[in-house]
Design an enzyme around this catalytic site. Structure first.
Site, mmCIF file in Angstrom:
data_model
loop_
_atom_site.group_PDB
_atom_site.id
_atom_site.type_symbol
_atom_site.label_atom_id
_atom_site.label_comp_id
_atom_site.label_asym_id
_atom_site.label_seq_id
_atom_site.Cartn_x
_atom_site.Cartn_y
_atom_site.Cartn_z
ATOM 1 N N GLY A 97 -4.466 -0.964 -3.974
ATOM 2 C CA GLY A 97 -4.001 -1.488 -5.270
ATOM 3 C C GLY A 97 -3.728 -2.977 -5.166
ATOM 4 O O GLY A 97 -4.423 -3.703 -4.445
ATOM 5 N N VAL B 241 -1.480 -4.808 -3.642
ATOM 6 C CA VAL B 241 -1.221 -5.361 -2.308
ATOM 7 C C VAL B 241 -2.321 -4.951 -1.335
ATOM 8 O O VAL B 241 -2.866 -5.781 -0.595
ATOM 9 C CB VAL B 241 0.160 -4.914 -1.769
ATOM 10 C CG1 VAL B 241 0.470 -5.608 -0.444
ATOM 11 C CG2 VAL B 241 1.272 -5.220 -2.778
ATOM 12 N N ARG C 144 -7.944 6.947 -3.986
ATOM 13 C CA ARG C 144 -8.083 8.180 -4.776
ATOM 14 C C ARG C 144 -9.514 8.320 -5.280
ATOM 15 O O ARG C 144 -10.065 9.400 -5.301
ATOM 16 C CB ARG C 144 -7.131 8.125 -5.965
ATOM 17 C CG ARG C 144 -5.713 8.542 -5.654
ATOM 18 C CD ARG C 144 -5.052 8.937 -6.978
ATOM 19 N NE ARG C 144 -3.675 9.304 -6.765
ATOM 20 C CZ ARG C 144 -2.650 8.593 -7.216
ATOM 21 N NH1 ARG C 144 -2.859 7.496 -7.912
ATOM 22 N NH2 ARG C 144 -1.423 9.000 -7.006
ATOM 23 N N LYS D 40 9.672 0.401 -0.115
ATOM 24 C CA LYS D 40 11.145 0.436 -0.069
ATOM 25 C C LYS D 40 11.713 1.720 -0.654
ATOM 26 O O LYS D 40 12.779 2.185 -0.242
ATOM 27 C CB LYS D 40 11.766 -0.768 -0.780
ATOM 28 C CG LYS D 40 11.392 -0.921 -2.238
ATOM 29 C CD LYS D 40 10.292 -1.907 -2.417
ATOM 30 C CE LYS D 40 9.731 -1.906 -3.818
ATOM 31 N NZ LYS D 40 8.745 -2.933 -4.018
ATOM 32 N N VAL E 233 11.178 -5.784 1.340
ATOM 33 C CA VAL E 233 12.294 -6.533 0.760
ATOM 34 C C VAL E 233 11.873 -7.969 0.504
ATOM 35 O O VAL E 233 11.439 -8.678 1.425
ATOM 36 C CB VAL E 233 13.540 -6.519 1.684
ATOM 37 C CG1 VAL E 233 14.687 -7.301 1.034
ATOM 38 C CG2 VAL E 233 13.978 -5.094 1.967
ATOM 39 N N GLY F 235 9.307 -9.268 -0.908
ATOM 40 C CA GLY F 235 7.868 -9.528 -0.767
ATOM 41 C C GLY F 235 7.516 -10.481 0.361
ATOM 42 O O GLY F 235 7.713 -10.174 1.536
ATOM 43 N N GLU G 95 7.184 -2.477 -11.026
ATOM 44 C CA GLU G 95 6.772 -1.217 -10.422
ATOM 45 C C GLU G 95 5.982 -0.423 -11.457
ATOM 46 O O GLU G 95 6.055 -0.705 -12.665
ATOM 47 C CB GLU G 95 7.999 -0.412 -9.984
ATOM 48 C CG GLU G 95 8.818 -1.075 -8.902
ATOM 49 C CD GLU G 95 8.035 -1.308 -7.619
ATOM 50 O OE1 GLU G 95 7.490 -0.354 -7.050
ATOM 51 O OE2 GLU G 95 7.940 -2.468 -7.182
ATOM 52 N N ASP H 235 15.111 -0.371 -7.772
ATOM 53 C CA ASP H 235 14.290 -1.091 -6.783
ATOM 54 C C ASP H 235 15.183 -2.042 -5.969
ATOM 55 O O ASP H 235 15.094 -2.094 -4.736
ATOM 56 C CB ASP H 235 13.179 -1.865 -7.516
ATOM 57 C CG ASP H 235 12.355 -2.730 -6.584
ATOM 58 O OD1 ASP H 235 11.493 -2.191 -5.878
ATOM 59 O OD2 ASP H 235 12.575 -3.961 -6.565
ATOM 60 N N LYS I 290 16.340 -2.034 -1.842
ATOM 61 C CA LYS I 290 16.265 -3.218 -0.986
ATOM 62 C C LYS I 290 17.652 -3.574 -0.433
ATOM 63 O O LYS I 290 17.784 -4.017 0.714
ATOM 64 C CB LYS I 290 15.676 -4.384 -1.773
ATOM 65 C CG LYS I 290 14.203 -4.143 -2.150
ATOM 66 C CD LYS I 290 13.742 -5.113 -3.212
ATOM 67 C CE LYS I 290 12.275 -4.921 -3.551
ATOM 68 N NZ LYS I 290 11.845 -5.673 -4.731
HETATM 69 N N1 LIG Z 1 3.170 -5.316 -5.964
HETATM 70 C C1 LIG Z 1 4.114 -5.985 -5.342
HETATM 71 O O1 LIG Z 1 4.391 -7.125 -5.690
HETATM 72 C C2 LIG Z 1 4.863 -5.390 -4.207
HETATM 73 C C3 LIG Z 1 5.785 -6.189 -3.496
HETATM 74 C C4 LIG Z 1 6.479 -5.632 -2.409
HETATM 75 C C5 LIG Z 1 6.265 -4.317 -2.068
HETATM 76 N N2 LIG Z 1 5.372 -3.566 -2.790
HETATM 77 C C6 LIG Z 1 5.171 -2.175 -2.383
HETATM 78 O O2 LIG Z 1 3.871 -2.030 -1.864
HETATM 79 C C7 LIG Z 1 3.358 -0.734 -2.161
HETATM 80 C C8 LIG Z 1 2.054 -0.873 -2.954
HETATM 81 O O3 LIG Z 1 2.313 -1.592 -4.148
HETATM 82 P P1 LIG Z 1 1.133 -2.018 -5.129
HETATM 83 O O4 LIG Z 1 1.721 -2.989 -6.074
HETATM 84 O O5 LIG Z 1 -0.073 -2.398 -4.370
HETATM 85 O O6 LIG Z 1 0.889 -0.643 -5.890
HETATM 86 P P2 LIG Z 1 -0.403 -0.201 -6.698
HETATM 87 O O7 LIG Z 1 0.011 0.881 -7.624
HETATM 88 O O8 LIG Z 1 -1.127 -1.392 -7.243
HETATM 89 O O9 LIG Z 1 -1.325 0.409 -5.536
HETATM 90 C C9 LIG Z 1 -1.146 1.661 -4.960
HETATM 91 C C10 LIG Z 1 -2.529 2.255 -4.802
HETATM 92 O O10 LIG Z 1 -2.419 3.429 -4.049
HETATM 93 C C11 LIG Z 1 -3.275 4.398 -4.635
HETATM 94 N N3 LIG Z 1 -2.791 5.724 -4.272
HETATM 95 C C12 LIG Z 1 -1.636 6.309 -4.633
HETATM 96 N N4 LIG Z 1 -1.565 7.547 -4.095
HETATM 97 C C13 LIG Z 1 -2.683 7.714 -3.365
HETATM 98 C C14 LIG Z 1 -3.188 8.768 -2.561
HETATM 99 N N5 LIG Z 1 -2.511 9.912 -2.424
HETATM 100 N N6 LIG Z 1 -4.369 8.606 -1.922
HETATM 101 C C15 LIG Z 1 -5.063 7.464 -2.073
HETATM 102 N N7 LIG Z 1 -4.644 6.428 -2.832
HETATM 103 C C16 LIG Z 1 -3.472 6.561 -3.478
HETATM 104 C C17 LIG Z 1 -3.202 4.135 -6.118
HETATM 105 O O11 LIG Z 1 -4.323 4.677 -6.773
HETATM 106 C C18 LIG Z 1 -3.170 2.615 -6.140
HETATM 107 O O12 LIG Z 1 -4.476 2.060 -6.194
HETATM 108 C C19 LIG Z 1 4.482 -0.028 -2.922
HETATM 109 O O13 LIG Z 1 5.257 0.711 -2.006
HETATM 110 C C20 LIG Z 1 5.301 -1.186 -3.503
HETATM 111 O O14 LIG Z 1 6.641 -0.829 -3.736
HETATM 112 C C21 LIG Z 1 4.670 -4.072 -3.830
HETATM 113 N N1 LIG Z 2 8.831 -4.543 -8.736
HETATM 114 C C1 LIG Z 2 9.228 -5.373 -7.657
HETATM 115 C C2 LIG Z 2 8.041 -5.679 -6.783
HETATM 116 C C3 LIG Z 2 8.410 -6.249 -5.467
HETATM 117 O O1 LIG Z 2 9.099 -5.329 -4.687
HETATM 118 C C4 LIG Z 2 9.823 -6.670 -8.224
HETATM 119 O O2 LIG Z 2 9.766 -6.875 -9.441
HETATM 120 O O3 LIG Z 2 10.375 -7.450 -7.480
HETATM 121 NA NA NA Z 3 9.954 -9.872 2.922
#
Ligand SMILES: NC(=O)c1ccc[n+]([C@@H]2O[C@H](COP(=O)([O-])OP(=O)(O)OC[C@H]3O[C@@H](n4cnc5c(N)ncnc54)[C@H](O)[C@@H]3O)[C@@H](O)[C@H]2O)c1
Ligand SMILES: N[C@@H](CCO)C(=O)O
Ligand code: NA
Length: 464
Positions: free
Chosen positions: A10, A12, A43, A101, A128, A130, A186, A197, A201
């Site tokens: 996704g 990240v 998926r 987290k 935590v 990012g 999120e 969230d 953290k």
């Molecule tokens: N986006 C941010 O800024 C950010 C910052 C810090 C931490 N995070 C953390 O990083 C992680 C990923 O965040 P993101 O923003 O990339 O989320 P996202 O929803 O964009 O990506 C998650 C991906 O995982 C896939 N997925 C979910 N379940 C699955 C499964 N069972 N099998 C295969 N694929 C599956 C989804 O289809 C999606 O493409 C989360 O734990 C989030 O809390 C995100």
């Molecule tokens: N939803 C979170 C993403 C980073 O963890 C935020 O807004 O900070």
């Molecule tokens: Na960090």
């Protein structure tokens, strides 16, 4: 050569895959081994993605992928199947890097124990704030110091919303939609706006800072949905800004107060019969505009740390967004790879602090109280008396008269309407430090006065 399995592609995950492929030579030079992306669990293999990646890397069989890797990067989010896949990776001897987290707050201790027992590294810098290097500085750079207080803006979405409301007068809903469009929020933004969230953290920050495991249940949590446009503008009038803060601080609670909220066997109990412990909480907070955290705008994050020897430190940067967060993930991947190449112990947290987790009742802060009151003689005196009777000292009081106007309304953060009664006065009272109990009793007594139309808000103040 080290095999790296990526779970999730996704926001990240796709950026992590891009960097692993495009910067392979530089990463190999830094780690001493080539990092081979062995597969990406998704998926739907045919889903449209922002980053173009070789199709043959994709698989829908995440379980098989984790059993044959040296490093597993989990970026699926959510509890399951992330938890089962991480446990399987650990059982198969892989180091794990995650940004999850929510999972760490829900079941971190199980994962840490399994990783310790298996002798593999579990790292989660992305979880935590990012991109901001904050967990490694706490765990490594400050390992020889004693942290006394952590104040963090650790949720970009809510900081973006509060900042937009403060600086442009934007409505809550519009600011949230924009935060979602920019990829900060999120999947379910309730986790952001209700503070969950940030609470996850806060639990992680408190655990590493005070060498004691704090669970989500130990975190007092209030979100921003009840912060109104009127609160924000009243705060601005008196030189404050409202931020959603994650706070973890060491407190000494006098004998007689029973603020115990869970805790640790054998934790510190001072000889005077009082208690020492750590309060972990998330709530909207008034901060003076000159405080360093007040300058953190938009979706940026910052963590302000006070330590016995180091004094005050501030860590600032992008707390969300795919590319920025990928930086933190890659840092952990390089660290795990170096460990695998060089051998030696991993960087694990220590849990020998044994401090008590204190409930919100143990906290003493200043408060900003908004009151809609009748505009008539003696009102201020009656209110001031109730404060005095409960030993809550008033620092400032600001009165705005609403004369000869129809009942006006101001839109609140939650989208509801806050009424200001015609012919009434609006009071904003900032107190000196007081306990939650004394404050709650005062607010309750004030609410019963016949001259009070409503208590419009009760917000805590920090940094004064
Ligand atoms: N986006 C941010 O800024 C950010 C910052 C810090 C931490 N995070 C953390 O990083 C992680 C990923 O965040 P993101 O923003 O990339 O989320 P996202 O929803 O964009 O990506 C998650 C991906 O995982 C896939 N997925 C979910 N379940 C699955 C499964 N069972 N099998 C295969 N694929 C599956 C989804 O289809 C999606 O493409 C989360 O734990 C989030 O809390 C995100
Ligand atoms: N939803 C979170 C993403 C980073 O963890 C935020 O807004 O900070
Ligand atoms: Na960090």
């Amino acid at each position: 050569m080290l095999r790296v399995a990526l779970l999730g592609c996704g926001n990240v995950g796709s950026q992590v895959a891009r960097i692993l492929l495009h910067d392979a030579d530089a990463l190999a030079a830094r780690t001493g081994a080539r990092l081979e992306l062995s597969g990406i669990a998704v998926r739907n293999i045919d889903a449209r993605r922002d980053v173009e990646l070789p199709r043959e890397l994709f698989t829908t069989d995440a379980s098989a992928l984790v059993t044959n890797a040296d490093i597993v990067i989990e970026l699926l989010g959510g509890i399951e199947p992330a938890r089962t896949l991480i446990l399987s990776a650990i059982e198969h001897g892989a180091c794990v890097v995650t940004g999850n987290k929510a999972l760490l707050a829900a079941d971190g201790p199980t994962l840490y124990e399994k990783a310790d027992a298996a002798g593999v590294q579990l790292s989660y810098e992305a979880a935590v704030a990012g991109a901001i290097p904050i967990l490694r500085p706490i765990r490594d750079s400050l390992a020889g110091d004693k942290i006394t207080r952590v104040l963090g803006i650790v949720n970009g979405t809510t900081n973006f919303i509060l900042d937009q409301m403060d600086s442009t007068g934007a409505q809550f809903d519009d600011a949230l939609t924009e935060a979602q469009r920019l990829g900060y929020a999120e999947a379910d933004p309730t986790a952001d706006v209700e503070g969950h969230d940030a609470a996850a953290k806060a639990a992680i920050l408190a655990s590493l800072s005070f060498h004691t495991r704090f669970a989500l249940e130990n975190v007092h949590c209030e979100g921003i949905t009840s912060v109104t446009a009127a609160d924000i503008s009243a705060a601005r009038d008196v030189g404050f800004v409202i931020k959603l803060l994650a706070i973890a601080e060491k407190l000494s609670v006098p004998a007689g107060m029973v603020p115990f909220d869970g805790g640790t066997e054998g934790a510190n109990v001072p000889s005077d019969g009082g208690t020492e412990g750590v309060s972990v909480r998330v709530h909207p907070t008034l901060l003076p505009r000159e405080h360093p955290l007040a300058a953190v705008r938009g979706a940026f994050n910052a963590v302000f740390i006070e330590a016995e020897s180091a004094g005050e430190l501030m860590f600032y940067g992008q707390g969300a967004g795919g590319t920025a967060t990928a930086s933190a993930v890659l840092g952990d991947v390089v660290s795990a790879a170096r460990r695998l190449v060089l051998g030696g112990p991993g960087r694990t947290e220590t849990t020998t602090g044994q401090v008590r987790a204190l409930g919100i009742d143990a906290v003493q802060t200043s408060y900003c109280i908004g009151l809609d009151v009748a505009d008539q003689p003696g009102v201020l005196a009656r209110i001031a008396q109730l404060f005095a009777e409960r030993q809550v000292s008033i620092e400032t009081m600001k009165q705005t008269i609403h004369r000869d106007i129809p009942a006006s309304t101001s839109r609140t953060a939650a989208g509801t309407e806050a009424n200001v009664t015609a012919g009434s006065a609006e009071l904003r009272i900032v107190t000196h430090r007081a306990s939650e109990a004394a404050l709650a009793a005062t607010v309750q007594a004030i609410g019963k006065l016949d001259i009070i139309n409503s208590v419009t808000s009760v917000l805590r103040v920090e940094g004064v």
